[in-house]
Scaffold this motif. Structure first.
Motif: not given
Length: 729
Positions: A675, A677, A679, A691
């Motif tokens: 995935s 995203k 973090c 990302e």
């Protein structure tokens, strides 16, 4: 420099790419390549911010030899050790080299002036001028002789060195260091006895080594580089012993890229092939700019240009009949479709500008004039850098009004000629007109066109597309033209790069510059002492026919970037004919030694022999060696040329991607899902800004085995931990 910020962005997006080098856990490599210029710069001027720093030539040479020895000791290549120093570059690179050298000379002068103003006493010795790290200088000639001695000494006295072939491609051999390495790899791949499972390690600091490495399509390839710590207060390590080194595994990057574009795998009307996906990924990397071509407007890595390119690619590719970059050949029709989709970003970015224009017009009752547009600063309280109260009653200047009228007339003509035109609101039409006006202003003020015509826009489009093809051939085939260069400081708007499907993509190969020709093409007047005396007046005498190429003061333009070192250096482009004509009368005054420095030379191949070839006489600083066991052979550049019909493109058919070597990471052993995203994964001691692609292991069993059962299974066995890096434990 390659592609600014690309290394950091890629390392953050794919957090497992970089692995800290640990003693006794380094994978075996067959071939090791050094892009040497980074080592030379680090060892000769490690702290450019200190105007008091001085260093002797002897220490520079000793530090370079020590650094090379440490790198060799870390990797311990089994077959080949290739050292490549930048030779004369293609004209396409010289424009960037010129800007960098002019800027470094100016910054050094400013630092010394500031120190003197503070009353600081500077050393009486001259500072090291880093511009001497250019082919043809006395420094580079002396370094070349020292490296020849060093290689012979190591092969004759060090058992590890005696087991490998050593190649020195020095400053005398034309070509950038990393591209001379790629030329050698392409040549080796074309040989009938080449092993497709060869394991490569390339040391270098340039971010574009990532793209160069993956476009070889070699399955076992890693980059070695020093630890990078981003931040203003971080100091560079002073010696290799104090430095942490990292391996960036391109084999793992290949798997990351497969996950990046996995969503379109089942949506393509043609076979999905990760090798072709990688080629297109390399192409997309060119659009954010590199050493040979400026970035497209609004295409900045720091502003998420790369995810935008990837998203556009995944939208467009399923509508095409094949891949865009066909192993280095640009498919013009497919590239045009991609650029048309990408051009939507021009309009989206302009919407913010348009809102500011409307605000200005509402406050003043008129449009901003040309100067106010030029001073436009998006997302700034002083957007147009003007006092609104002072100009409310002013009318636009005649030149701007004429441009507005012409633009409006052209826009209305375009609408009338479009049979599919649907009526739009006045606001949409007004925005379209302002967008055209905005782009015209860009071409007139940035690219110095007095009038923006269809011919100008067509030339801009073709010039940019030609630059993309030159880049691709340079990366996949070798230099397609030594004399071609991109003749502008800025790229055209994406929406203007169109209608280029019938372009002729032939280039004139030409010949590389001679070393002194390149020195005059890239050095500022402040570094004229690096050239033979007969050339000095050409750079500083007001009667010189080329003195205008060496301005004492010059402007820079951030052009949407954030750091001064990223700014466009606005220097005049060198006219090759004028330069060579001005130099011609000076050659008769050169000494024999200077004439020798102005010639090209071969790369040197060394192999160990049991026979003693006599003593090795040190050129200076080092002791002589009684017995030389290194056989030296000269190999000229043209001997590595690979005819197009023999060029091996893509992954070699007999390469086994499933062969696993210890130390080469892979995601294949466990089931996982990915995935993307934000973090804030910690990369290089800082939370990532962008990302991250997160890997989540998918459990294969519903329950964990009993401890006794697990112990019986693995006790006494070799196990691999730290997936996906798989460290032996």
């Amino acid at each position: 420099m390659g592609v600014p910020k690309f290394f950091r962005y890629t390392s953050e997006r794919y957090p497992c790419l970089n692995e800290l080098v640990k003693q006794y856990q380094i994978p075996d490599f067959d071939n090791m390549y050094l892009d040497m210029n980074g080592i030379i710069h680090n060892c000769s001027h490690p702290d450019d911010s200190n105007p008091h720093f001085r260093i002797t030539e002897e220490k520079i040479f000793k530090d370079i030899f020590h650094y090379i020895s440490i790198l060799f000791q870390i990797i311990k290549p089994k077959k080949l050790f290739f050292m490549a120093i930048d030779g004369v570059a293609p004209r396409a690179k010289m424009n960037q080299q010129r800007g960098r050298r002019f800027r470094s000379a100016r910054e050094a002068e400013k630092l010394e002036e500031t120190a003197k103003e503070k009353g600081e006493a500077l050393p009486t010795e001259k500072r090291f001028d880093s511009n001497c790290i250019t082919p043809g200088t006395v420094f580079m000639a002396r370094l070349h002789e020292q490296l020849k001695y060093f290689i012979k000494e190591k092969i004759s006295t060090d058992p590890l060195w005696s087991k490998v072939k050593v190649i020195l491609s020095g400053h005398e051999t034309p070509g950038e260091g990393e591209h001379k390495i790629m030329d050698y790899i392409r040549w080796a791949r074309s040989q009938p006895d080449y092993d497709p499972s060869t394991r490569h390690c390339l040391y270098g600091l340039d971010a574009d080594l990532i793209m160069l490495g993956v476009c070889t399509h070699e399955p076992h390839f890693a980059l070695l580089r020093e630890e990078v710590k981003f931040g203003k207060t971080t100091q560079r390590a002073t010696s290799p012993e104090e430095t942490n080194f990292y391996l960036l595994h391109l084999s793992l990057l290949r798997e990351y890229l497969e996950q990046e574009f996995i969503s379109i795998k089942d949506n393509l009307p043609f076979p999905y092939d990760i090798e072709n996906i990688i080629d297109d990924w390399v192409l997309m990397g060119f659009l954010v700019g590199n050493d040979f071509i400026p970035n497209l407007p609004n295409m900045h890595i720091s502003n998420d240009a790369l995810p935008l390119l990837y998203k556009t690619y995944m939208t467009v590719l399923p509508t095409l009949d094949g891949y865009i970059n066909e192993s280095g050949d640009l498919n013009l029709g497919r590239f045009e479709v991609f650029m048309q989709e990408l051009a939507k970003i021009d309009k989206e970015k302009f919407q913010d500008t348009y809102a500011d224009l409307k605000y200005f017009e509402a406050k003043t009752g008129r449009r901003p004039n040309a100067n106010e547009r030029r001073d436009y600063k998006p997302n700034n309280d002083d957007t147009f850098n003007v006092n609104l109260d002072d100009i409310k009653a002013n009318k636009p200047d005649d030149e701007l009004q004429a441009l507005i009228d012409a633009t409006q007339e052209m826009f209305m003509d375009d609408m009338k000629s479009d049979e599919d035109y649907e009526e739009t609101s006045d606001e949409e039409a007004n925005m379209e007109m302002e967008f055209i006006l905005h782009k015209k202003d860009y071409y007139m003020n940035k690219l110095d066109y007095s009038k923006v015509t269809d011919e100008v826009l067509s030339d801009q489009a073709e010039c940019y597309v030609r630059a993309i093809q030159w880049n691709l051939w340079y990366y996949y085939r070798g230099c397609p033209s030594w004399c071609w260069y991109y003749p502008h400081h800025y790229a055209p708007y994406i929406s203007d790069i169109k209608d280029f499907g019938n372009m002729n993509m032939e280039f004139e190969l030409g010949e590389p510059f001679k070393p002194f020709e390149q020195l005059l093409a890239v050095l500022p007047g402040a570094s004229k002492h690096l050239l033979p005396t007969p050339f000095h007046d050409l750079m500083t005498d007001e009667d010189s026919p080329i003195v205008h190429y060496y301005p004492v003061s010059f402007e820079t333009d951030l052009n949407g970037k954030k750091n001064d070192w990223e700014a466009v250096v606005l220097l005049p482009f060198i006219d090759e004919t004028n330069l060579l004509s001005a130099m011609s009368p000076c050659y008769q005054r050169l000494t024999e030694e200077e004439l020798k420095r102005n010639s090209h030379g071969p790369m040197l191949v060394y192999n160990w022999t049991a026979d003693s070839l006599g003593p090795i006489i040190s050129p200076e600083y080092f002791p002589s060696i009684k017995e030389n066991h290194a056989v030296e052979k000269a190999v000229w550049r043209h001997e590595l040329d690979v005819p197009l019909h023999l060029l091996k493109r893509g992954m070699l058919p007999d390469a086994d991607k499933d062969v696993l070597y210890p130390g080469f990471p892979t995601m294949r052993h466990l089931k996982y899902k990915t995935s993307i995203k934000k973090c804030k994964v910690k990369v290089f001691d800082q939370p990532s800004r962008n990302e991250n692609m997160m890997l989540q292991i998918v459990p294969t069993a519903t329950t964990d085995p009993a401890l006794e059962e697990l112990a019986a299974k693995i006790l006494g066995q070799v196990v691999w931990v730290g997936w996906p890096h798989l460290t032996r434990a």
